[in-house]
Design a protein around this motif. Sequence first.
Motif, PDB file in Angstrom:
ATOM      1  N   GLN A  27     -97.794  -6.182 -63.629  1.00 29.28           N
ATOM      2  CA  GLN A  27     -96.928  -4.976 -62.908  1.00 29.28           C
ATOM      3  C   GLN A  27     -97.814  -4.197 -62.054  1.00 29.28           C
ATOM      4  O   GLN A  27     -97.317  -3.670 -60.818  1.00 29.28           O
ATOM      5  CB  GLN A  27     -95.967  -4.383 -63.744  1.00 29.28           C
ATOM      6  CG  GLN A  27     -94.789  -3.473 -62.942  1.00 29.28           C
ATOM      7  CD  GLN A  27     -94.083  -2.896 -63.845  1.00 29.28           C
ATOM      8  OE1 GLN A  27     -94.256  -1.951 -64.669  1.00 29.28           O
ATOM      9  NE2 GLN A  27     -92.694  -2.754 -63.369  1.00 29.28           N
ATOM     10  N   LYS A  28     -98.874  -3.793 -62.540  1.00 30.48           N
ATOM     11  CA  LYS A  28     -99.831  -2.801 -62.007  1.00 30.48           C
ATOM     12  C   LYS A  28    -100.183  -3.204 -60.568  1.00 30.48           C
ATOM     13  O   LYS A  28    -100.267  -2.589 -59.433  1.00 30.48           O
ATOM     14  CB  LYS A  28    -100.896  -2.359 -62.710  1.00 30.48           C
ATOM     15  CG  LYS A  28    -100.736  -1.471 -63.808  1.00 30.48           C
ATOM     16  CD  LYS A  28    -101.747  -1.160 -64.582  1.00 30.48           C
ATOM     17  CE  LYS A  28    -101.652  -0.191 -65.796  1.00 30.48           C
ATOM     18  NZ  LYS A  28    -102.673   0.146 -66.570  1.00 30.48           N
ATOM     19  N   THR A  45     -91.088  -7.090 -63.775  1.00 30.48           N
ATOM     20  CA  THR A  45     -90.449  -5.919 -64.392  1.00 30.48           C
ATOM     21  C   THR A  45     -89.113  -6.170 -65.279  1.00 30.48           C
ATOM     22  O   THR A  45     -89.079  -5.581 -66.257  1.00 30.48           O
ATOM     23  CB  THR A  45     -89.736  -5.301 -63.219  1.00 30.48           C
ATOM     24  OG1 THR A  45     -90.925  -4.792 -61.946  1.00 30.48           O
ATOM     25  CG2 THR A  45     -89.096  -3.812 -63.422  1.00 30.48           C
ATOM     26  N   ASN A  46     -88.525  -7.075 -65.195  1.00 28.28           N
ATOM     27  CA  ASN A  46     -87.463  -7.514 -65.996  1.00 28.28           C
ATOM     28  C   ASN A  46     -87.909  -7.979 -67.219  1.00 28.28           C
ATOM     29  O   ASN A  46     -87.373  -7.780 -68.301  1.00 28.28           O
ATOM     30  CB  ASN A  46     -86.559  -8.763 -65.390  1.00 28.28           C
ATOM     31  CG  ASN A  46     -85.571  -9.089 -66.229  1.00 28.28           C
ATOM     32  OD1 ASN A  46     -84.479  -8.470 -66.525  1.00 28.28           O
ATOM     33  ND2 ASN A  46     -85.594 -10.176 -66.827  1.00 28.28           N
ATOM     34  N   ASN A  47     -88.993  -8.857 -67.374  1.00 23.19           N
ATOM     35  CA  ASN A  47     -89.403  -8.986 -68.529  1.00 23.19           C
ATOM     36  C   ASN A  47     -90.096  -7.885 -69.531  1.00 23.19           C
ATOM     37  O   ASN A  47     -90.141  -7.862 -70.549  1.00 23.19           O
ATOM     38  CB  ASN A  47     -90.514 -10.279 -68.273  1.00 23.19           C
ATOM     39  CG  ASN A  47     -89.981 -11.617 -67.990  1.00 23.19           C
ATOM     40  OD1 ASN A  47     -88.735 -11.629 -67.878  1.00 23.19           O
ATOM     41  ND2 ASN A  47     -90.773 -12.572 -67.906  1.00 23.19           N
ATOM     42  N   LEU A  48     -90.666  -7.173 -68.706  1.00 25.54           N
ATOM     43  CA  LEU A  48     -91.173  -5.879 -69.302  1.00 25.54           C
ATOM     44  C   LEU A  48     -90.135  -5.132 -69.800  1.00 25.54           C
ATOM     45  O   LEU A  48     -90.123  -4.609 -71.031  1.00 25.54           O
ATOM     46  CB  LEU A  48     -92.047  -4.873 -68.397  1.00 25.54           C
ATOM     47  CG  LEU A  48     -92.706  -3.712 -68.704  1.00 25.54           C
ATOM     48  CD1 LEU A  48     -93.595  -3.948 -70.144  1.00 25.54           C
ATOM     49  CD2 LEU A  48     -93.520  -3.154 -67.879  1.00 25.54           C
ATOM     50  N   ALA A  49     -89.016  -4.812 -69.255  1.00 25.25           N
ATOM     51  CA  ALA A  49     -87.900  -4.274 -69.556  1.00 25.25           C
ATOM     52  C   ALA A  49     -87.337  -4.778 -70.736  1.00 25.25           C
ATOM     53  O   ALA A  49     -86.687  -4.091 -72.103  1.00 25.25           O
ATOM     54  CB  ALA A  49     -86.722  -4.033 -68.602  1.00 25.25           C
ATOM     55  N   ASN A  85     -83.227  -1.051 -63.683  1.00 21.70           N
ATOM     56  CA  ASN A  85     -82.756  -0.279 -62.299  1.00 21.70           C
ATOM     57  C   ASN A  85     -83.755  -0.413 -61.261  1.00 21.70           C
ATOM     58  O   ASN A  85     -83.431  -0.858 -60.227  1.00 21.70           O
ATOM     59  CB  ASN A  85     -82.261   1.074 -62.545  1.00 21.70           C
ATOM     60  CG  ASN A  85     -81.332   1.206 -63.470  1.00 21.70           C
ATOM     61  OD1 ASN A  85     -80.269   0.337 -63.531  1.00 21.70           O
ATOM     62  ND2 ASN A  85     -81.026   2.487 -63.989  1.00 21.70           N
ATOM     63  N   ALA A  86     -84.807  -0.465 -61.489  1.00 30.02           N
ATOM     64  CA  ALA A  86     -86.010  -0.694 -60.471  1.00 30.02           C
ATOM     65  C   ALA A  86     -86.204  -2.080 -60.080  1.00 30.02           C
ATOM     66  O   ALA A  86     -86.196  -2.501 -58.914  1.00 30.02           O
ATOM     67  CB  ALA A  86     -87.290  -0.307 -60.981  1.00 30.02           C
ATOM     68  N   ALA A  87     -85.934  -3.104 -60.943  1.00 34.57           N
ATOM     69  CA  ALA A  87     -85.990  -4.379 -60.771  1.00 34.57           C
ATOM     70  C   ALA A  87     -84.890  -4.867 -59.864  1.00 34.57           C
ATOM     71  O   ALA A  87     -84.751  -5.680 -58.858  1.00 34.57           O
ATOM     72  CB  ALA A  87     -85.780  -5.283 -62.020  1.00 34.57           C
TER      73      ALA A  87
END
Length: 163
Positions: A125-126, A135-139, A158-160
Amino acid sequence: MRNRQGLQALLGTFNGFERTEDERFRAALVHTYVTWFDKTEETDLAQRMDLLRNALVVRPDEPAALERLQFFVGKTGPEATRAKSLLEEVLANGQATPMGHFVLGSMAVHAGDLEKGQLHFELAQKTMPNMPIITNNLAWILARRDPPDLDNALKLINAAVEL
């Protein structure tokens, strides 16, 4: 068996060419390996792994080859281990790519190692913050940790969605 013999003939023909400076040739060679991977039976894991390894020897940061390593997520056996080792080697050699971290993160989560999965997804993601799947998988990981980090997971979701 015929495909394996063809692969060996191809490799013998191009032996040493993986070090050429001619980027057009390197791109064509990688494209050949990746296309061959796509045309090889899914059950022939050893040959498919050899093709990706060869593509990544020519161009360690080749997105098409790195993306196809996802095929080995969830698989077991020697080829799955080789896929993970190959990715780790590429990353250790300074060829870190978001897709490489994404695949290693996916492998880690599938193996039940949420901490390692989170590390790889954060690294991915960085360098590619606008990729919703990362982003979804990290969430997802943040929501399933012990204890869950639901506030940050919701922020990431929300960001994704905004991406």
